[in-house]
Design a protein around this motif. Structure first.
Motif, PDB file in Angstrom:
ATOM      1  N   THR A 105      -9.286 -37.050 -39.100  1.00 40.77           N
ATOM      2  CA  THR A 105     -10.664 -37.479 -38.823  1.00 40.77           C
ATOM      3  C   THR A 105     -10.751 -38.146 -37.455  1.00 40.77           C
ATOM      4  O   THR A 105     -11.649 -37.843 -36.670  1.00 40.77           O
ATOM      5  CB  THR A 105     -11.160 -38.448 -39.917  1.00 40.77           C
ATOM      6  OG1 THR A 105     -11.132 -37.769 -41.168  1.00 40.77           O
ATOM      7  CG2 THR A 105     -12.561 -38.948 -39.623  1.00 40.77           C
ATOM      8  N   ILE A 108     -10.295 -35.502 -34.613  1.00 41.81           N
ATOM      9  CA  ILE A 108     -11.457 -34.630 -34.418  1.00 41.81           C
ATOM     10  C   ILE A 108     -12.653 -35.422 -33.896  1.00 41.81           C
ATOM     11  O   ILE A 108     -13.430 -34.930 -33.080  1.00 41.81           O
ATOM     12  CB  ILE A 108     -11.807 -33.893 -35.732  1.00 41.81           C
ATOM     13  CG1 ILE A 108     -10.709 -32.884 -36.073  1.00 41.81           C
ATOM     14  CG2 ILE A 108     -13.169 -33.204 -35.645  1.00 41.81           C
ATOM     15  CD1 ILE A 108     -10.848 -32.237 -37.444  1.00 41.81           C
ATOM     16  N   THR A 109     -12.792 -36.661 -34.337  1.00 38.59           N
ATOM     17  CA  THR A 109     -13.933 -37.487 -33.939  1.00 38.59           C
ATOM     18  C   THR A 109     -13.826 -37.954 -32.495  1.00 38.59           C
ATOM     19  O   THR A 109     -14.811 -37.982 -31.760  1.00 38.59           O
ATOM     20  CB  THR A 109     -14.058 -38.701 -34.887  1.00 38.59           C
ATOM     21  OG1 THR A 109     -14.240 -38.204 -36.212  1.00 38.59           O
ATOM     22  CG2 THR A 109     -15.226 -39.600 -34.517  1.00 38.59           C
ATOM     23  N   LEU A 111     -12.282 -36.875 -29.322  1.00 38.35           N
ATOM     24  CA  LEU A 111     -11.609 -35.800 -28.581  1.00 38.35           C
ATOM     25  C   LEU A 111     -11.368 -36.198 -27.125  1.00 38.35           C
ATOM     26  O   LEU A 111     -11.626 -35.433 -26.200  1.00 38.35           O
ATOM     27  CB  LEU A 111     -12.446 -34.516 -28.653  1.00 38.35           C
ATOM     28  CG  LEU A 111     -12.544 -33.871 -30.030  1.00 38.35           C
ATOM     29  CD1 LEU A 111     -13.546 -32.721 -30.017  1.00 38.35           C
ATOM     30  CD2 LEU A 111     -11.179 -33.394 -30.493  1.00 38.35           C
ATOM     31  N   VAL A 116      -7.009 -31.633 -30.647  1.00 41.07           N
ATOM     32  CA  VAL A 116      -6.421 -32.317 -31.794  1.00 41.07           C
ATOM     33  C   VAL A 116      -4.909 -32.129 -31.650  1.00 41.07           C
ATOM     34  O   VAL A 116      -4.440 -30.988 -31.610  1.00 41.07           O
ATOM     35  CB  VAL A 116      -6.927 -31.717 -33.120  1.00 41.07           C
ATOM     36  CG1 VAL A 116      -6.194 -32.312 -34.310  1.00 41.07           C
ATOM     37  CG2 VAL A 116      -8.430 -31.929 -33.245  1.00 41.07           C
ATOM     38  N   TYR A 121      -2.381 -32.316 -36.712  1.00 40.75           N
ATOM     39  CA  TYR A 121      -2.777 -31.130 -37.471  1.00 40.75           C
ATOM     40  C   TYR A 121      -1.679 -30.731 -38.452  1.00 40.75           C
ATOM     41  O   TYR A 121      -1.956 -30.399 -39.618  1.00 40.75           O
ATOM     42  CB  TYR A 121      -3.110 -29.966 -36.526  1.00 40.75           C
ATOM     43  CG  TYR A 121      -3.701 -28.799 -37.241  1.00 40.75           C
ATOM     44  CD1 TYR A 121      -5.069 -28.708 -37.458  1.00 40.75           C
ATOM     45  CD2 TYR A 121      -2.886 -27.776 -37.743  1.00 40.75           C
ATOM     46  CE1 TYR A 121      -5.626 -27.642 -38.139  1.00 40.75           C
ATOM     47  CE2 TYR A 121      -3.431 -26.705 -38.429  1.00 40.75           C
ATOM     48  CZ  TYR A 121      -4.791 -26.641 -38.623  1.00 40.75           C
ATOM     49  OH  TYR A 121      -5.339 -25.583 -39.306  1.00 40.75           O
ATOM     50  N   ILE A 137     -11.890 -30.017 -42.502  1.00 36.29           N
ATOM     51  CA  ILE A 137     -12.373 -29.950 -41.113  1.00 36.29           C
ATOM     52  C   ILE A 137     -13.895 -29.827 -41.094  1.00 36.29           C
ATOM     53  O   ILE A 137     -14.575 -30.496 -40.299  1.00 36.29           O
ATOM     54  CB  ILE A 137     -11.692 -28.795 -40.357  1.00 36.29           C
ATOM     55  CG1 ILE A 137     -10.202 -29.116 -40.154  1.00 36.29           C
ATOM     56  CG2 ILE A 137     -12.382 -28.528 -39.016  1.00 36.29           C
ATOM     57  CD1 ILE A 137      -9.365 -27.940 -39.672  1.00 36.29           C
ATOM     58  N   VAL A 141     -16.447 -32.415 -39.303  1.00 38.35           N
ATOM     59  CA  VAL A 141     -17.449 -31.946 -38.334  1.00 38.35           C
ATOM     60  C   VAL A 141     -18.848 -32.336 -38.803  1.00 38.35           C
ATOM     61  O   VAL A 141     -19.672 -32.809 -38.006  1.00 38.35           O
ATOM     62  CB  VAL A 141     -17.327 -30.415 -38.136  1.00 38.35           C
ATOM     63  CG1 VAL A 141     -18.521 -29.851 -37.371  1.00 38.35           C
ATOM     64  CG2 VAL A 141     -16.025 -30.085 -37.414  1.00 38.35           C
ATOM     65  N   ASN A 144     -19.580 -36.074 -38.328  1.00 37.77           N
ATOM     66  CA  ASN A 144     -19.782 -36.363 -36.907  1.00 37.77           C
ATOM     67  C   ASN A 144     -21.168 -35.934 -36.453  1.00 37.77           C
ATOM     68  O   ASN A 144     -21.816 -36.646 -35.683  1.00 37.77           O
ATOM     69  CB  ASN A 144     -18.673 -35.722 -36.068  1.00 37.77           C
ATOM     70  CG  ASN A 144     -17.462 -36.600 -35.979  1.00 37.77           C
ATOM     71  OD1 ASN A 144     -17.437 -37.555 -35.214  1.00 37.77           O
ATOM     72  ND2 ASN A 144     -16.452 -36.309 -36.786  1.00 37.77           N
TER      73      ASN A 144
END
Length: 166
Positions: A105, A108-109, A111, A116, A121, A137, A141, A144
């Motif tokens: 999280t 991805i949040t 970047l 990532v 991962y 995922i 997304v 976010n």
């Protein structure tokens, strides 16, 4: 401050900039469909932890209000919710699977590096099968995107009733 003292700092509630869902109902419906589809493949506890952590990072008070209330109503402990903002120092509160989801999280949040990291991962891929990972995922997304709607339109926290949007 003792338990008998009252908290005297009060800031009046703000007014939202825009009721975006009213002005873009098709977008809201599409977001809701994404939310429902992502939720189907993610453990409910992991789902709420992910929602809360992304909302903390994105400073979305509206989503924090919503997802902490939903998590508490679902039986999540106050202690785990509180410790989530410092999960790296409080890893003993979470399972390996939850930690992998929380770390993914964050990656991805935020970047900031433009990607990532492979090791993040890989940890998630070790804990979740490919279908679960795809849904996880999608859930990250989705929150976010919700956070960005909430923060940019200054949605007002404090009025959500647990389970209202399930």
């Amino acid at each position: 401050m003792t338990t008998n003292e009252q908290h005297t700092h009060y800031v009046p509630e703000h007014t939202p900039r825009l009721q975006w869902a009213e002005h873009a109902p098709e977008v809201y419906k599409a977001m809701f469909k994404l939310e429902v589809a992502a939720r189907k493949g993610v453990d409910p506890v992991v789902f709420e932890l992910v929602k809360i952590r992304a909302s903390q990072i994105n400073h979305c008070a509206f989503c924090l209000d919503m997802h902490t209330k939903d998590a508490l109503a679902a039986g999540e402990s106050v202690e785990r919710i509180i410790q989530l903002s410092a999960w790296e120092e409080s890893q003993h509160f979470y399972t390996e699977k939850e930690l992998a989801a929380i770390e993914l999280t964050e990656a991805i949040t935020v970047l900031t590096e433009g990607f990532v990291p492979d090791e993040v991962y890989a940890k998630a891929a070790k804990q979740f099968d490919e279908t679960e990972l795809a849904h996880l995922i999608a859930a990250i997304v989705a929150i976010n995107a919700w956070n960005r709607f909430g923060v940019s339109t200054r949605m007002v926290p404090g009025h959500y009733t647990p389970g209202q949007f399930k």
